[in-house]
Motif scaffolding. Structure first.
Motif, PDB file in Angstrom:
ATOM      1  N   ALA A   1       0.761  -0.855  -0.321  1.00  0.00           N
ATOM      2  CA  ALA A   1      -0.077  -0.356   0.059  1.00  0.00           C
ATOM      3  C   ALA A   1       0.918   1.041  -0.573  1.00  0.00           C
ATOM      4  CB  ALA A   1      -1.063   0.414   1.153  1.00  0.00           C
ATOM      5  N   THR A   2       0.952   1.959  -0.975  1.00  0.00           N
ATOM      6  CA  THR A   2       1.351   3.724  -0.809  1.00  0.00           C
ATOM      7  C   THR A   2       0.163   4.738   0.189  1.00  0.00           C
ATOM      8  OG1 THR A   2      -0.015   4.156  -2.489  1.00  0.00           O
ATOM      9  CG2 THR A   2       2.399   3.178  -2.588  1.00  0.00           C
ATOM     10  N   GLU A   3      -0.605   4.158   1.015  1.00  0.00           N
ATOM     11  CA  GLU A   3      -1.497   5.065   1.934  1.00  0.00           C
ATOM     12  C   GLU A   3      -1.457   3.977   3.238  1.00  0.00           C
ATOM     13  OE1 GLU A   3      -4.554   6.325   0.249  1.00  0.00           O
ATOM     14  OE2 GLU A   3      -3.835   7.723  -1.311  1.00  0.00           O
ATOM     15  N   ALA A   4      -1.837   4.308   4.115  1.00  0.00           N
ATOM     16  CA  ALA A   4      -0.834   4.053   5.520  1.00  0.00           C
ATOM     17  C   ALA A   4      -2.549   2.974   5.411  1.00  0.00           C
ATOM     18  CB  ALA A   4      -1.358   4.083   6.984  1.00  0.00           C
ATOM     19  N   PRO A   5      -3.175   1.803   5.848  1.00  0.00           N
ATOM     20  CA  PRO A   5      -4.359   0.875   5.559  1.00  0.00           C
ATOM     21  C   PRO A   5      -4.806   1.841   7.211  1.00  0.00           C
ATOM     22  CG  PRO A   5      -2.613  -0.618   5.701  1.00  0.00           C
ATOM     23  CD  PRO A   5      -1.659   0.770   5.458  1.00  0.00           C
ATOM     24  N   ILE A   6      -6.109   1.533   6.720  1.00  0.00           N
ATOM     25  CA  ILE A   6      -6.722   2.156   8.618  1.00  0.00           C
ATOM     26  C   ILE A   6      -6.682   0.547   9.354  1.00  0.00           C
ATOM     27  CG2 ILE A   6      -9.238   1.438   8.720  1.00  0.00           C
ATOM     28  CD1 ILE A   6     -10.399   2.726   6.455  1.00  0.00           C
ATOM     29  N   ASP A   7      -6.695   1.064  10.474  1.00  0.00           N
ATOM     30  CA  ASP A   7      -6.227   0.499  11.719  1.00  0.00           C
ATOM     31  C   ASP A   7      -4.946  -1.075  11.450  1.00  0.00           C
ATOM     32  OD1 ASP A   7      -8.520   1.169  12.493  1.00  0.00           O
ATOM     33  OD2 ASP A   7      -9.726  -0.514  11.948  1.00  0.00           O
ATOM     34  N   SER A   8      -3.832   0.122  10.758  1.00  0.00           N
ATOM     35  CA  SER A   8      -2.649  -0.784  10.358  1.00  0.00           C
ATOM     36  C   SER A   8      -2.059  -0.860  12.239  1.00  0.00           C
ATOM     37  CB  SER A   8      -2.246   0.192   9.909  1.00  0.00           C
ATOM     38  OG  SER A   8      -1.402   1.142  10.129  1.00  0.00           O
ATOM     39  N   LEU A   9      -1.333  -1.501  12.025  1.00  0.00           N
ATOM     40  CA  LEU A   9      -0.398  -1.908  13.650  1.00  0.00           C
ATOM     41  C   LEU A   9       1.269  -2.319  13.255  1.00  0.00           C
ATOM     42  CD1 LEU A   9      -2.639  -4.604  14.962  1.00  0.00           C
ATOM     43  CD2 LEU A   9      -2.093  -1.798  16.080  1.00  0.00           C
ATOM     44  N   PRO A  10       2.139  -1.250  14.643  1.00  0.00           N
ATOM     45  CA  PRO A  10       3.615  -1.326  13.751  1.00  0.00           C
ATOM     46  C   PRO A  10       4.088  -3.467  13.410  1.00  0.00           C
ATOM     47  CG  PRO A  10       3.260  -1.221  16.160  1.00  0.00           C
ATOM     48  CD  PRO A  10       2.088  -0.739  15.669  1.00  0.00           C
ATOM     49  N   PRO A  11       5.142  -3.545  12.890  1.00  0.00           N
ATOM     50  CA  PRO A  11       5.140  -4.831  13.188  1.00  0.00           C
ATOM     51  C   PRO A  11       5.225  -5.870  13.599  1.00  0.00           C
ATOM     52  CG  PRO A  11       6.180  -3.517  10.999  1.00  0.00           C
ATOM     53  CD  PRO A  11       5.458  -2.526  11.646  1.00  0.00           C
ATOM     54  N   SER A  12       6.001  -4.862  15.285  1.00  0.00           N
ATOM     55  CA  SER A  12       6.292  -5.788  16.822  1.00  0.00           C
ATOM     56  C   SER A  12       4.999  -6.498  16.956  1.00  0.00           C
ATOM     57  CB  SER A  12       6.478  -4.103  17.159  1.00  0.00           C
ATOM     58  OG  SER A  12       5.904  -3.475  18.044  1.00  0.00           O
ATOM     59  N   MET A  13       3.957  -6.194  16.741  1.00  0.00           N
ATOM     60  CA  MET A  13       2.576  -6.519  16.802  1.00  0.00           C
ATOM     61  C   MET A  13       1.799  -7.754  15.883  1.00  0.00           C
ATOM     62  SD  MET A  13       1.460  -4.540  19.370  1.00  0.00           S
ATOM     63  CE  MET A  13      -0.116  -5.134  19.398  1.00  0.00           C
ATOM     64  N   LEU A  14       2.665  -8.538  15.564  1.00  0.00           N
ATOM     65  CA  LEU A  14       2.175  -9.144  14.529  1.00  0.00           C
ATOM     66  C   LEU A  14       2.410 -10.613  14.857  1.00  0.00           C
ATOM     67  CD1 LEU A  14       1.253  -9.989  11.252  1.00  0.00           C
ATOM     68  CD2 LEU A  14       4.322 -10.453  11.152  1.00  0.00           C
ATOM     69  N   ALA A  15       2.920 -10.856  15.738  1.00  0.00           N
ATOM     70  CA  ALA A  15       3.187 -11.574  16.041  1.00  0.00           C
ATOM     71  C   ALA A  15       2.134 -12.114  17.591  1.00  0.00           C
ATOM     72  CB  ALA A  15       5.099 -12.494  17.590  1.00  0.00           C
ATOM     73  N   ALA A  16       1.764 -11.394  18.021  1.00  0.00           N
ATOM     74  CA  ALA A  16       0.580 -11.096  18.513  1.00  0.00           C
ATOM     75  C   ALA A  16      -1.194 -11.656  17.998  1.00  0.00           C
ATOM     76  CB  ALA A  16       0.143 -10.127  19.511  1.00  0.00           C
TER      77      ALA A  16
END
Length: 360
Positions: free
Chosen positions: A203-218
């Protein structure tokens, strides 16, 4: 339903190039360590630098030795910031190469013979890298600006990813994808990316409700939790003769959990007692359950993946470690079947391609 038979195929699962690699490594390691010490280490904050600090000759020879195992394998040396030096040889997520990387890893020296090195058959998670800069070509990405849209797909046991960085507006699609894949590997590790990540888009615009990669594991942990115990999907269809067929497929079943199981095995078992639809009834149904129970007790030498039933036959599809001796055990098990001649056929399938039609 396609009940298919495959010819028996024997292959050398562990190529001689693996033992040759470790013989060479024992001689070359002091030179590699000296080069790394002189340069200050391997991987740095600028991102993955497989041969950082090594001489051109050492890089060329290490690459040659790795590519003798398989031309598509990749290697990385890590160990910056006072961490123990490490060598990773990886198929970069290609399931067809996962077994080779695992065999290389299991042949590695251990204890004092390892000389303080650690070895890995897949890229490990490295959350510290998510706050560093990644240099790709002539562009430097500050990874603290990466955001991930995460869409959970419980039916497929996957998390679909939309990756965003503000600099994606100014770089090529190849660089965009490379950033996303590096971030996923550092957040989860290569094997968990293969297990749980589905579609990856940019995406070239931030997705709605996007999160930092550090949250992916959870997020992945939440998707994975319901599948801590094996489950089976069931379905119905028709045989080529038009009779009812039943299908069962283990789900999810991950190639990474059985890295040495490169051999597809089909065991075709006839049954004597059937209803008018040619599906099994007692006592054949009970005998088939007992047979299947034995197939589920083979440990990491083989895993039962699919069963197909119809037209008086049940076909069990397994993936097996060809070096474990389990094929002879399966032959004996089939020979003991009492309701007709059971057949065992196998073929090399390191990418588990035969399972594709049975996946949701």
């Amino acid at each position: 339903m396609g009940i298919f038979r495959r010819p028996r195929e024997a292959s050398a699962a562990t190529p001689p190039a693996i033992s040759e690699f470790w013989e060479w490594w024992a001689q070359a390691r002091p030179t590699i360590e000296a080069s790394l010490a002189a340069s200050g280490g391997g991987e740095d904050a600028a991102g993955p630098a497989p041969g950082e600090g090594l001489s051109a000759e050492a890089i060329e020879e290490l690459s040659r030795r790795v590519h003798r195992i398989h031309a598509d394998l990749q290697w990385e040396i890590g160990g910056a910031d006072d961490r123990a030096p490490s060598l990773t040889i990886t198929g970069a997520g290609d399931p067809e190469l996962r077994g080779l990387a695992e065999r290389w890893f299991r042949a590695a020296p251990s204890g004092a013979a390892a000389g303080g090195w650690t070895f890995h058959p897949a890229r490990r998670p490295d959350p510290e890298m998510l706050s560093q800069d990644l240099v790709l070509g002539d562009h430097e990405f500050d990874l603290e600006y990466v955001r991930l849209g995460m869409r959970a797909d419980a039916d497929r046991a996957r998390v679909h990813i939309t990756a965003y960085h503000p600099d994606f507006l100014f770089v090529s699609e190849e660089q965009q994808v490379a950033v996303a894949l590096h971030v996923l590997d550092w957040a989860l590790g290569e094997d968990d990316v293969a297990r749980w990540i589905g579609e990856v888009s940019i995406a070239t615009e931030a997705p709605i409700d996007s999160l930092p990669p550090s949250m992916l594991a959870a997020v992945v942990e939440q998707i994975a939790e319901p599948f801590s115990e094996p489950a089976w999907l069931t379905g119905e269809g028709r045989t080529p003769r038009g009779h009812p067929a039943r299908l069962g497929a283990r789900f999810p079943l991950h190639r990474q959990d059985y890295p040495l199981c490169d051999l597809h095995v089909a065991i075709t078992v006839p049954y004597a007692n059937a209803n008018p639809d040619r599906l099994p009834v007692e006592p054949s149904a009970g005998a088939l359950r007992a047979f299947e129970k034995k197939l589920t007790k083979l440990g990491d030498r083989a895993v039962l993946a699919v069963r197909e039933t119809g037209d008086g036959l049940r076909v069990f599809h397994l993936y097996a470690d060809p070096d474990s001796g389990v094929i002879a055990e399966l032959d004996q098990l089939a020979a003991g079947w009492g309701e007709g001649k059971a057949k065992v056929a196998s073929t090399a399938d390191p990418g588990w391609k035969a399972l594709a039609p049975y996946q949701p």
